[in-house]
Design a protein around this motif. Structure first.
Motif, PDB file in Angstrom:
ATOM      1  N   UNK A 108       9.141  10.895  11.529  1.00 11.10           N
ATOM      2  CA  UNK A 108       9.717  11.921  12.384  1.00 11.10           C
ATOM      3  C   UNK A 108       8.712  12.299  13.522  1.00 11.10           C
ATOM      4  N   UNK A 109       7.454  12.591  12.912  1.00  8.11           N
ATOM      5  CA  UNK A 109       6.674  12.997  13.868  1.00  8.11           C
ATOM      6  C   UNK A 109       6.141  12.110  14.571  1.00  8.11           C
ATOM      7  N   UNK A 110       5.843  10.850  14.097  1.00 12.53           N
ATOM      8  CA  UNK A 110       5.367   9.600  15.106  1.00 12.53           C
ATOM      9  C   UNK A 110       6.451   9.389  16.125  1.00 12.53           C
ATOM     10  N   UNK A 111       7.655   9.593  15.868  1.00 14.72           N
ATOM     11  CA  UNK A 111       8.689   9.201  16.876  1.00 14.72           C
ATOM     12  C   UNK A 111       8.379  10.366  17.941  1.00 14.72           C
ATOM     13  N   UNK A 112       8.385  11.738  17.355  1.00 10.01           N
ATOM     14  CA  UNK A 112       8.319  12.800  18.442  1.00 10.01           C
ATOM     15  C   UNK A 112       7.070  12.859  19.281  1.00 10.01           C
ATOM     16  N   UNK A 113       6.138  12.199  18.747  1.00 10.08           N
ATOM     17  CA  UNK A 113       4.736  11.906  19.395  1.00 10.08           C
ATOM     18  C   UNK A 113       4.960  10.715  20.576  1.00 10.08           C
ATOM     19  N   UNK A 114       5.828   9.817  20.077  1.00 14.89           N
ATOM     20  CA  UNK A 114       5.821   8.690  21.199  1.00 14.89           C
ATOM     21  C   UNK A 114       6.949   9.062  22.180  1.00 14.89           C
ATOM     22  N   UNK A 115       7.801   9.850  21.777  1.00 12.57           N
ATOM     23  CA  UNK A 115       8.766  10.391  22.769  1.00 12.57           C
ATOM     24  C   UNK A 115       8.097  11.221  23.800  1.00 12.57           C
ATOM     25  N   UNK A 116       7.068  11.992  23.385  1.00 13.05           N
ATOM     26  CA  UNK A 116       6.173  12.845  24.401  1.00 13.05           C
ATOM     27  C   UNK A 116       5.264  12.057  25.080  1.00 13.05           C
ATOM     28  N   UNK A 117       4.921  10.746  24.719  1.00 14.18           N
ATOM     29  CA  UNK A 117       4.204   9.683  25.296  1.00 14.18           C
ATOM     30  C   UNK A 117       2.582   9.963  24.969  1.00 14.18           C
ATOM     31  N   UNK A 118       2.565  10.376  23.537  1.00 22.73           N
ATOM     32  CA  UNK A 118       1.346  10.730  23.226  1.00 22.73           C
ATOM     33  C   UNK A 118       0.623   9.399  22.444  1.00 22.73           C
ATOM     34  N   UNK A 119      -0.497   8.931  22.959  1.00 21.79           N
ATOM     35  CA  UNK A 119      -0.820   7.450  22.085  1.00 21.79           C
ATOM     36  C   UNK A 119      -1.317   8.095  20.818  1.00 21.79           C
ATOM     37  N   UNK A 120      -0.964   7.348  19.702  1.00 19.73           N
ATOM     38  CA  UNK A 120      -1.138   7.894  18.388  1.00 19.73           C
ATOM     39  C   UNK A 120      -2.091   6.874  17.362  1.00 19.73           C
ATOM     40  N   UNK A 141       5.467  -2.678  12.953  1.00 20.66           N
ATOM     41  CA  UNK A 141       6.806  -2.949  13.740  1.00 20.66           C
ATOM     42  C   UNK A 141       6.894  -1.872  14.891  1.00 20.66           C
ATOM     43  N   UNK A 142       6.177  -0.553  14.613  1.00 21.19           N
ATOM     44  CA  UNK A 142       6.338   0.504  15.585  1.00 21.19           C
ATOM     45  C   UNK A 142       5.266   0.342  16.472  1.00 21.19           C
ATOM     46  N   UNK A 143       4.427  -0.461  16.649  1.00 21.06           N
ATOM     47  CA  UNK A 143       3.328  -0.929  17.471  1.00 21.06           C
ATOM     48  C   UNK A 143       2.300   0.129  17.603  1.00 21.06           C
ATOM     49  N   UNK A 144       1.824   0.816  16.454  1.00 20.34           N
ATOM     50  CA  UNK A 144       0.913   1.807  16.190  1.00 20.34           C
ATOM     51  C   UNK A 144      -0.418   1.590  15.742  1.00 20.34           C
ATOM     52  N   UNK A 145      -1.327   1.517  16.129  1.00 22.99           N
ATOM     53  CA  UNK A 145      -2.729   1.295  15.517  1.00 22.99           C
ATOM     54  C   UNK A 145      -2.831   2.082  13.983  1.00 22.99           C
TER      55      UNK A 145
END
Length: 176
Positions: A108-120, A141-145
């Motif tokens: 949920x937090x990853x989605x929130x960060x991505x919605x805010x365009x914060x590289x994570x 699959x979420x293309x996150x390092x």
């Protein structure tokens, strides 16, 4: 103007997020190479965001921000979550610390960060339990390092630094 004189607003802000006792403050202290944030097995030790401005090789002047766990309950826990969400608004990069295979809150937090365009960067703190391949694929699959390390026994600051450099926003590259 020297790096130590760089105003906070002109620094790259890197927030550290995760559940209580996932290793956020341990990571913060490892990055700083000093005991700056209090670390305890007692949940809720970090109540307010803790900020530290510094020069970070490869990124320049930065502010690292240690936040409270986002899974805390009760009235105080809700207030801490609000403060952590406010930190997201000032972040240029986020580190999401995991320490278990149960990651519904982290997603949920990853989605929130991505919605805010914060590289994570997702950092899995291997505290005696290796990350499952299924969990690895979730972040793939979420293309996150994804970085895996034991923050106490096998912290590798150089590997972390390289991951953070790769996430540095282009606008920050132009400013340095």
């Amino acid at each position: 103007m020297s790096l130590n004189e760089t105003p906070s607003a002109q620094r790259l802000h890197i927030g550290i997020f995760g559940k209580t006792n996932s290793g956020k403050s341990t990571l913060f202290n490892q990055i700083l190479n000093q005991d700056y944030s209090m670390v305890s097995s007692i949940a809720g030790t970090t109540a307010d965001p803790v900020r530290k401005a510094m020069e970070y090789h490869g990124l320049g002047p930065v502010v690292f921000i240690d936040t409270a766990g986002f899974d805390e309950d009760g009235e105080l826990g809700s207030m801490r979550q609000i403060k952590s969400r406010k930190v997201v608004d000032e972040c240029d990069i986020a580190i999401l610390v995991l320490s278990s295979q149960q990651i519904s809150e982290e997603l949920r937090w990853l989605t929130y960060l991505q919605d805010k365009n914060v590289p994570t960067l997702v950092l899995y703190n291997e505290k005696g339990e290796s990350m499952s391949s299924t969990l690895e694929k979730t972040f793939e699959t979420k293309n996150v390092p994804l970085l895996k390390m034991n923050l106490i026994e096998a912290f590798d600051g150089d590997v972390l630094r390289q991951q953070l450099i790769s996430l540095k926003p282009q606008s920050q590259n132009d400013a340095t």
